[in-house]
Design a protein around this motif. Structure first.
Motif, PDB file in Angstrom:
ATOM      1  N   VAL A 264       0.821  -1.041  -0.024  1.00  0.00           N
ATOM      2  CA  VAL A 264      -0.111  -0.176   0.101  1.00  0.00           C
ATOM      3  C   VAL A 264       0.898   1.387   0.275  1.00  0.00           C
ATOM      4  O   VAL A 264       0.364   2.432  -0.231  1.00  0.00           O
ATOM      5  CB  VAL A 264      -1.019   0.115   1.219  1.00  0.00           C
ATOM      6  CG1 VAL A 264      -1.971  -0.893   1.218  1.00  0.00           C
ATOM      7  CG2 VAL A 264       0.101  -0.068   2.573  1.00  0.00           C
ATOM      8  N   SER A 265       2.156   1.178   0.277  1.00  0.00           N
ATOM      9  CA  SER A 265       3.037   2.284   0.285  1.00  0.00           C
ATOM     10  C   SER A 265       3.972   2.584  -0.850  1.00  0.00           C
ATOM     11  O   SER A 265       4.814   3.255  -1.131  1.00  0.00           O
ATOM     12  CB  SER A 265       4.053   2.385   1.142  1.00  0.00           C
ATOM     13  OG  SER A 265       3.345   2.330   2.402  1.00  0.00           O
TER      14      SER A 265
ATOM     15  N   THR B 222      -1.620  13.834   3.864  1.00  0.00           N
ATOM     16  CA  THR B 222      -0.448  13.382   3.071  1.00  0.00           C
ATOM     17  C   THR B 222      -0.067  12.197   3.318  1.00  0.00           C
ATOM     18  O   THR B 222      -0.498  11.317   4.094  1.00  0.00           O
ATOM     19  CB  THR B 222       0.511  14.384   3.135  1.00  0.00           C
ATOM     20  OG1 THR B 222       1.230  14.153   4.583  1.00  0.00           O
ATOM     21  CG2 THR B 222       0.388  16.001   2.955  1.00  0.00           C
ATOM     22  N   LYS B 223       0.743  11.563   2.221  1.00  0.00           N
ATOM     23  CA  LYS B 223       1.364  10.186   2.193  1.00  0.00           C
ATOM     24  C   LYS B 223       2.631  10.224   1.271  1.00  0.00           C
ATOM     25  O   LYS B 223       2.464  10.338   0.231  1.00  0.00           O
ATOM     26  CB  LYS B 223       0.215   9.045   1.916  1.00  0.00           C
ATOM     27  CG  LYS B 223       0.863   7.754   2.324  1.00  0.00           C
ATOM     28  CD  LYS B 223      -0.025   6.426   2.086  1.00  0.00           C
ATOM     29  CE  LYS B 223       0.580   5.263   2.169  1.00  0.00           C
ATOM     30  NZ  LYS B 223      -0.293   4.074   2.165  1.00  0.00           N
ATOM     31  N   ALA B 224       3.628   9.580   1.940  1.00  0.00           N
ATOM     32  CA  ALA B 224       4.819   9.583   1.110  1.00  0.00           C
ATOM     33  C   ALA B 224       4.832   8.023   0.540  1.00  0.00           C
ATOM     34  O   ALA B 224       4.342   7.126   1.279  1.00  0.00           O
ATOM     35  CB  ALA B 224       6.046   9.628   1.959  1.00  0.00           C
ATOM     36  N   PHE B 225       4.942   8.011  -0.700  1.00  0.00           N
ATOM     37  CA  PHE B 225       4.934   6.698  -1.603  1.00  0.00           C
ATOM     38  C   PHE B 225       6.308   6.551  -1.961  1.00  0.00           C
ATOM     39  O   PHE B 225       7.023   7.432  -2.417  1.00  0.00           O
ATOM     40  CB  PHE B 225       4.039   6.736  -2.525  1.00  0.00           C
ATOM     41  CG  PHE B 225       2.682   6.503  -2.170  1.00  0.00           C
ATOM     42  CD1 PHE B 225       1.851   5.334  -1.987  1.00  0.00           C
ATOM     43  CD2 PHE B 225       1.882   7.848  -2.034  1.00  0.00           C
ATOM     44  CE1 PHE B 225       0.553   5.261  -1.757  1.00  0.00           C
ATOM     45  CE2 PHE B 225       0.514   7.662  -1.335  1.00  0.00           C
ATOM     46  CZ  PHE B 225      -0.175   6.475  -1.283  1.00  0.00           C
TER      47      PHE B 225
ATOM     48  N   PHE C 149      -5.580  -0.005  -4.073  1.00  0.00           N
ATOM     49  CA  PHE C 149      -6.860   0.485  -3.893  1.00  0.00           C
ATOM     50  C   PHE C 149      -7.088   0.607  -2.328  1.00  0.00           C
ATOM     51  O   PHE C 149      -8.006   1.702  -1.779  1.00  0.00           O
ATOM     52  CB  PHE C 149      -7.885  -0.392  -4.418  1.00  0.00           C
ATOM     53  CG  PHE C 149      -9.255   0.066  -4.522  1.00  0.00           C
ATOM     54  CD1 PHE C 149      -9.620   0.750  -5.641  1.00  0.00           C
ATOM     55  CD2 PHE C 149     -10.286  -0.167  -3.663  1.00  0.00           C
ATOM     56  CE1 PHE C 149     -10.808   1.116  -5.874  1.00  0.00           C
ATOM     57  CE2 PHE C 149     -11.525   0.419  -3.966  1.00  0.00           C
ATOM     58  CZ  PHE C 149     -11.701   0.835  -5.058  1.00  0.00           C
ATOM     59  N   GLU C 150      -6.211  -0.050  -1.447  1.00  0.00           N
ATOM     60  CA  GLU C 150      -6.813   0.259  -0.034  1.00  0.00           C
ATOM     61  C   GLU C 150      -6.060   1.304   0.507  1.00  0.00           C
ATOM     62  O   GLU C 150      -6.602   1.917   1.507  1.00  0.00           O
ATOM     63  CB  GLU C 150      -5.863  -0.957   0.596  1.00  0.00           C
ATOM     64  CG  GLU C 150      -6.100  -2.624   0.549  1.00  0.00           C
ATOM     65  CD  GLU C 150      -7.797  -2.764   0.973  1.00  0.00           C
ATOM     66  OE1 GLU C 150      -7.901  -2.281   1.861  1.00  0.00           O
ATOM     67  OE2 GLU C 150      -8.330  -3.135   0.068  1.00  0.00           O
TER      68      GLU C 150
END
Length: 875
Positions: free
Chosen positions: A220-221, A260-263, A286-287
Motif C-alpha cells: 500500500v506504500s 498526505t502520504k509518502a510513497f 486501492f486500499e
C-alpha cells in the motif's frame, strides 16, 4: 493406417502440384508426399500435418520440376521485359512534363492510400496489445434513463470483491477509481490524477515495466509511475526506491491539517504503445482509500467505482456468472433510490471495449467512434482520389501514345501480336506506377502522415517493418498498374498496322470514354471544392457562435474546499477590476452533475449544476423568466432554475411554479435561463437545472472582470493564490480558454479538406490539360490549314472551346448539387453548424470555369504561335 479411413492430404495443394509439375515426376512425388503426410499425422496434429504438406508442396515448385507452360514461358522472357523497362525509363526521361503529370497524380493518390492505411491500422489496433484482452471483461450495467436502456461502465463499489469471493472461475479482479491529488517531489509540485487499483491491475493489463516490479502494487506504500511522469519528476534517472509525496487534501476531522502520504516508487512503466486509450500516470493500491478518504465505505452499494474488471480462464465461464448476477442486482437496487435502479449486468471484453466505448457511458476507455467513421471517409476519399489519378493517367497516356504510333506499327510489322503490345504497355505502366509508389511512399511518410500527426499531436506509429505494409504496397502497385494501364493498352493495341503506317489512324480525337473520365473528374473536383468551402465557412461561423453566457471577461479558479474559497474570495474582492464573484460546486465547461427528475408520468435525466445566487450575474447566464436565487443563506434550497430545452422537452407553457421530485424531495421551478453550452459545440445542449449549492460544497470561484482589466486581475489572482496556497499549484484560467481544442479541431478539418481539394482539383486540371492537349495535337494539321486560309484566333478558340462547354455543363450540373447534398448530409452529424446554402457550390463552379478558361487559353496561345508550315508537315 490412421489416415486411410478418414484423413486425407489437403486437395488444393495436390491440384496445384499436378498442374505445375512435369508428368514424369508426378507419380513418385505424390507417393512420397502422401507417405510424409501420414507420418506427420502420427507425430503432430492434423492441422499441422496439413500445413507441412502445403509448405512441402510449395517448395517443390522448382524450375527443374515445373512444366514448360506457355504462361510461364512468356513470363520468363527476361530480355523482352528488360527491353520494356528500358523503353519505359527512356519514355519518362524523354517527356519530363508528361512523366511528372503521370507520376505526380498516381503518387499523390498512393500517398493518401498509405495515410489511410496507417490511420486504419492505428485505430483498429487500439488497446489490442494486452495479452489477456479476450479473457478480461469490464463489468457494466444497464439502466433505464429517460425511457431508454443505457449501458454504464461504472459499477457498485462492493461488487468486485463479492464476485471474486463467489465465483471460483474468476481468476483475477480489479477495481479502478481515479482521484485528483497534488503530487510533490522536491520543488516539483503539480496537480495530478492518480489511479487507485487492485494489485492484479498490471497482470490483467499487460503494460510492460521499464524499471521495478509489477507485483509491488500489493504494497500500500508503493507507487508505479508512467514513463512520462517519471521523467517529469525525476528526469532520466531510475526513480525506483525514491519517495514522492501525495497530498490528498484537507483532513475533514481537522481542517487545519492536510492529509498526505509518502510513497516509494517501485516501478516505472515503459512508454505506452501509441494506440492506447486506457493508460495511467500513477498507480497505487486501492486500499489507500483508508488513508486518503477515511469516510470511504468499501461496502456501500449506493456508491460506484469507475470500473470493475474480471478475468476468467475461458469466455465460456461467463455463462454461469451472467446467470448468477441477479442477487447483486437486488442488493444494488435495494440500496439506491428507485430512479437509479439498474435492470441487468453485462460484460464487455477488453478486446472490443474501445470500439464499443461510445455506447457505454462513463467507462474507462476513451471513445473513438469518430475515428472508426473517419476510416470509412478516408477509404472513400482514397478510392476517389485514386480513381481520379487513374482516369487522369489514362487520358495522358492516350495523348502521349499518339507519338508512338510508328513504334507500335513497327513492332507489329516484325511480328508482335496484340497480346504482346498489351503486355508491353502494361509492363511500362508497372514501371511508371513503381516510381509513383516510391514517391507516394515518401509523400505518405514525410508529408501526409507526419502532417496529420502534428496537427492532432499524436503518433500513428507507422513503420515499414510492419509485415502487412509489404502486402498492402504490392497490392496497390498491382491494382493501380492494371486500373490505370489496361484501357490505354487495349485501346492502343487494337489499331491495325496498315492504318498506322498509312497515317490514317485518328488517334483519340473522338474517344467518348476519355470525355466521360474527364467529366467524372470535374464532377468530383466540384464536390470537393464545395465541401471544402463549406467547412471553411462553417469554421468561421462557429468561431462567432454565442456560448449562451459571457465567454470573455470571466475567469475561474478551482479551490479545494469552502475555507479555501472564502480565503481567496476575501482577497480577490479587493481587486479593482472585479465586477462580480461567485462560488459553485460545478462550473460551465469544467464540471457538472446529473439528476433524475421524477414527474407523475415520466422520469427524465438532466444535467445539474450547484451554484450560488451570484453565478448567473457573474457568468452572464440570462434569466429570461421568473427569478434567480435569493442571496441569503438557507434560502431557495428547494428551488431550481431550468434551461429552455428542458421546458421544450416537457411541453410546459408556464414553467415557473412547476414541481418535480429528486431523491424523494420536491422542488419548484422559480426561473428559466436561456439555453447555453456547457460542453463544446461538438455536443448538443442538454436539459439542465440549477440548484443552490451548499457552501461546504464550493469547488470553484468564478469572477466577472471589467473590460480591459483581465490581465491585471489574472496576475493578481496568481499572486494571491501563491500567498494563500504555496504548496498547491494553481488550477484555473480564462473562461474563453476552456474549449481551445474544439476550435483547433475545426481548423484541422479545414486544412484536411483543403489538402484533399487541392489534390482533386490538381488532378482535374491535369486531366483537362491532357484531354485538350490530345485534341489540339490531333488537329494541328487542321488548325494549320485554317490559319493558312485566314481563320481568326477567335474562330480557332471557339472550335477548341465549344466541345468542352457541354462537358463542363454536365459536370457542374451534377457536381454542384451533389456537393451541396453531401455537405448537408455530413453537417447533419454536427449538432450545430452554419445554414447550408448554394453559395459554396457557386464558388466551386466559378473556380472550375476559371480553370477551364486558363487551360484552354494556354492551348490557344500555343496554336496562335504555331507556324502553319510546320503544322502541315505533321503526319
Amino acid at each position: 493406417m490412421k489416415g486411410s479411413n478418414h484423413i486425407v492430404p489437403p486437395q488444393w495443394p495436390l491440384r496445384v502440384l499436378r498442374f505445375f509439375v512435369k508428368r514424369e515426376y508426378l507419380e513418385e512425388i505424390e507417393g512420397d508426399m502422401e507417405e510424409l503426410f501420414y507420418d506427420n499425422v502420427e507425430q503432430w496434429s492434423l492441422r499441422k500435418a496439413k500445413r507441412i504438406y502445403t509448405w512441402e508442396m510449395l517448395k517443390l515448385l522448382r524450375p527443374v520440376l515445373v512444366r514448360n507452360l506457355e504462361v510461364i514461358e512468356n513470363l520468363n522472357r527476361y530480355a523482352m521485359f528488360k527491353n520494356y523497362f528500358k523503353v519505359s525509363v527512356r519514355g519518362l526521361m524523354k517527356n519530363p512534363l508528361n512523366s511528372f503529370i503521370n507520376v505526380f497524380g498516381l503518387s499523390a493518390a498512393i500517398g493518401i492510400c498509405i495515410f489511410a492505411y496507417a490511420f486504419a491500422r492505428w485505430t483498429l489496433s487500439t488497446d489490442q496489445f494486452h495479452e489477456h484482452k479476450n479473457e478480461v471483461y469490464l463489468v457494466t450495467f444497464f439502466a433505464n434513463r429517460d425511457g431508454a436502456q443505457q449501458q454504464f461502465g461504472r459499477t457498485p463499489r462492493p461488487l468486485g470483491e463479492m464476485m471474486k469471493a463467489d465465483f471460483a472461475n474468476i481468476s483475477k479482479m480489479c477495481r479502478v477509481e481515479d482521484r485528483n491529488v497534488v503530487m510533490k517531489h522536491k520543488d516539483y509540485v503539480f496537480h495530478e490524477r492518480v489511479r487507485y487499483v487492485d494489485p492484479e491491475f498490471l497482470e490483467m493489463f499487460t503494460f510492460p515495466l521499464k524499471w521495478g516490479s509489477s507485483t509491488s502494487l500489493g504494497d500500500v506504500s508503493s507507487i508505479i509511475l508512467s514513463e512520462d511522469m517519471a521523467i517529469k519528476y525525476f528526469g532520466d534517472e531510475n526513480p525506483v526506491g525514491q519517495d514522492i509525496l501525495m497530498i490528498f487534501g484537507k483532513d475533514p476531522q481537522n481542517p487545519s491539517q492536510t492529509l498526505t502520504k509518502a510513497f516509494k516508487v517501485t516501478g516505472v512503466a515503459k512508454e505506452f504503445p501509441k494506440a492506447c486509450t486506457i493508460r495511467f500516470d500513477f498507480l497505487i493500491n486501492f486500499e489507500n482509500f483508508h488513508t486518503s478518504e477515511q469516510s470511504f465505505d468499501f461496502h456501500d452499494w449506493n456508491a460506484f467505482v469507475n470500473a470493475t474488471l474480471i478475468q476468467v480462464e475461458s469466455p465460456s465461464d461467463l455463462r454461469n456468472i451472467k446467470h448468477s448476477m441477479e442477487k447483486y442486482k437486488r442488493l444494488q437496487n435495494d440500496a439506491v433510490q428507485k430512479d437509479w435502479a439498474l435492470s441487468s449486468f453485462a460484460f464487455e471484453p477488453l478486446a472490443t471495449l474501445h470500439k464499443r466505448s461510445e455506447f457505454i457511458r462513463d467507462d474507462i476507455s476513451r471513445s473513438s467512434s469518430d475515428n472508426y467513421k473517419s476510416i470509412v471517409y478516408m477509404c472513400i476519399i482514397a478510392v476517389l482520389i485514386m480513381t481520379l489519378a487513374c482516369f487522369n493517367y489514362i487520358n495522358i497516356a492516350i495523348a502521349t501514345a499518339a507519338k508512338r504510333l510508328k513504334e507500335i506499327g513497327l513492332r507489329k510489322t516484325i511480328g508482335a501480336t496484340r497480346r504482346l503490345v498489351i503486355i508491353q504497355f502494361l509492363s511500362e505502366n508497372v514501371v511508371v506506377t513503381f516510381f509513383a509508389l516510391v514517391l507516394g511512399l515518401i509523400l505518405g511518410m514525410t508529408f501526409f502522415i507526419p502532417g496529420f500527426e502534428r496537427m492532432w499531436n499524436f503518433n500513428m506509429d507507422f513503420k515499414l517493418t510492419d509485415p502487412n505494409v509489404w502486402i498492402y504496397l504490392p497490392a496497390i502497385l498491382l491494382i493501380t498498374s492494371v486500373a490505370s494501364g489496361i484501357y490505354p493498352a487495349l485501346y492502343i493495341s487494337r489499331f491495325q498496322v496498315v492504318g498506322i503506317l498509312k497515317g490514317s489512324v485518328k488517334f483519340g480525337q473522338k474517344n467518348p470514354l476519355t470525355k466521360i473520365f474527364l467529366c467524372f473528374q470535374l464532377t468530383l473536383a466540384c464536390i470537393f471544392i464545395t465541401m471544402s468551402t463549406m467547412f471553411y465557412q462553417n469554421n468561421n461561423y462557429m468561431a462567432k457562435r454565442s456560448w449562451g453566457y459571457n465567454h470573455e471577461q470571466t475567469m475561474y479558479a478551482h479551490v479545494a474546499d469552502r475555507e479555501s474559497y472564502e480565503e481567496l474570495h476575501a482577497l480577490m474582492s479587493q481587486a479593482p477590476g472585479i465586477v462580480s464573484i461567485s462560488g459553485s460546486n460545478h462550473h460551465l465547461g469544467k464540471s457538472n452533475g446529473t439528476a433524475v427528475l421524477h414527474f407523475p408520468s415520466r422520469e427524465i435525466e438532466v444535467d445539474q449544476m450547484l451554484v450560488d445566487a451570484n453565478y448567473f450575474e457573474t457568468m452572464e447566464v440570462p434569466v429570461i423568466m421568473g427569478r434567480g436565487f435569493n442571496d441569503h443563506e438557507g434560502s431557495d434550497t428547494r428551488s431550481v432554475l431550468v434551461n429552455e430545452l428542458l421546458i421544450k422537452n416537457m411541453l410546459w407553457e408556464n414553467p415557473v411554479g412547476q414541481h418535480f421530485t429528486i431523491d424523494s424531495l420536491q422542488y419548484e421551478v422559480v426561473g428559466v435561463v436561456k439555453d447555453f453550452h456547457s460542453y463544446s459545440f461538438a455536443k448538443p445542449i442538454k436539459p439542465t437545472i440549477f440548484r443552490v449549492a451548499d457552501k461546504s460544497d464550493y469547488r470553484f470561484l468564478s469572477m466577472k472582470v471589467r473590460k480591459g482589466a483581465e490581465l491585471e486581475t489574472y496576475r493578481m489572482l496568481m499572486v494571491k493564490w501563491a500567498q494563500l496556497f504555496p504548496q498547491i499549484p494553481f488550477e484555473g484560467g480564462f473562461q474563453e480558454d476552456v474549449w481551445p481544442g474544439y476550435f483547433e479541431a475545426n481548423k484541422i478539418y479545414r486544412i484536411v479538406w483543403g489538402v484533399f481539394t487541392f489534390i482533386a482539383v490538381s488532378l482535374a486540371i491535369l486531366g483537362l490539360y491532357g484531354l485538350i492537349t490530345l485534341n489540339v495535337a490531333g488537329r494541328i494539321k487542321e488548325f494549320s490549314i485554317r490559319k493558312v486560309l485566314g481563320a481568326s484566333v477567335n474562330s480557332i478558340a471557339a472550335s477548341i472551346t465549344n466541345q468542352y462547354l457541354v462537358l463542363f455543363g454536365v459536370a457542374l450540373t451534377i457536381g454542384a448539387p451533389v456537393g451541396y447534398v453531401l455537405t448537408k448530409l455530413l453537417f447533419k452529424s454536427f449538432p450545430y453548424h452554419m445554414p447550408v446554402d448554394f453559395s459554396s457550390s457557386a464558388i466551386a463552379v466559378m473556380i472550375l470555369i476559371t480553370v477551364l478558361l486558363i487551360t484552354i487559353y494556354t492551348q490557344i496561345r500555343k496554336v496562335q504561335k504555331m507556324n502553319p508550315v510546320e503544322g502541315l508537315k505533321v503526319e
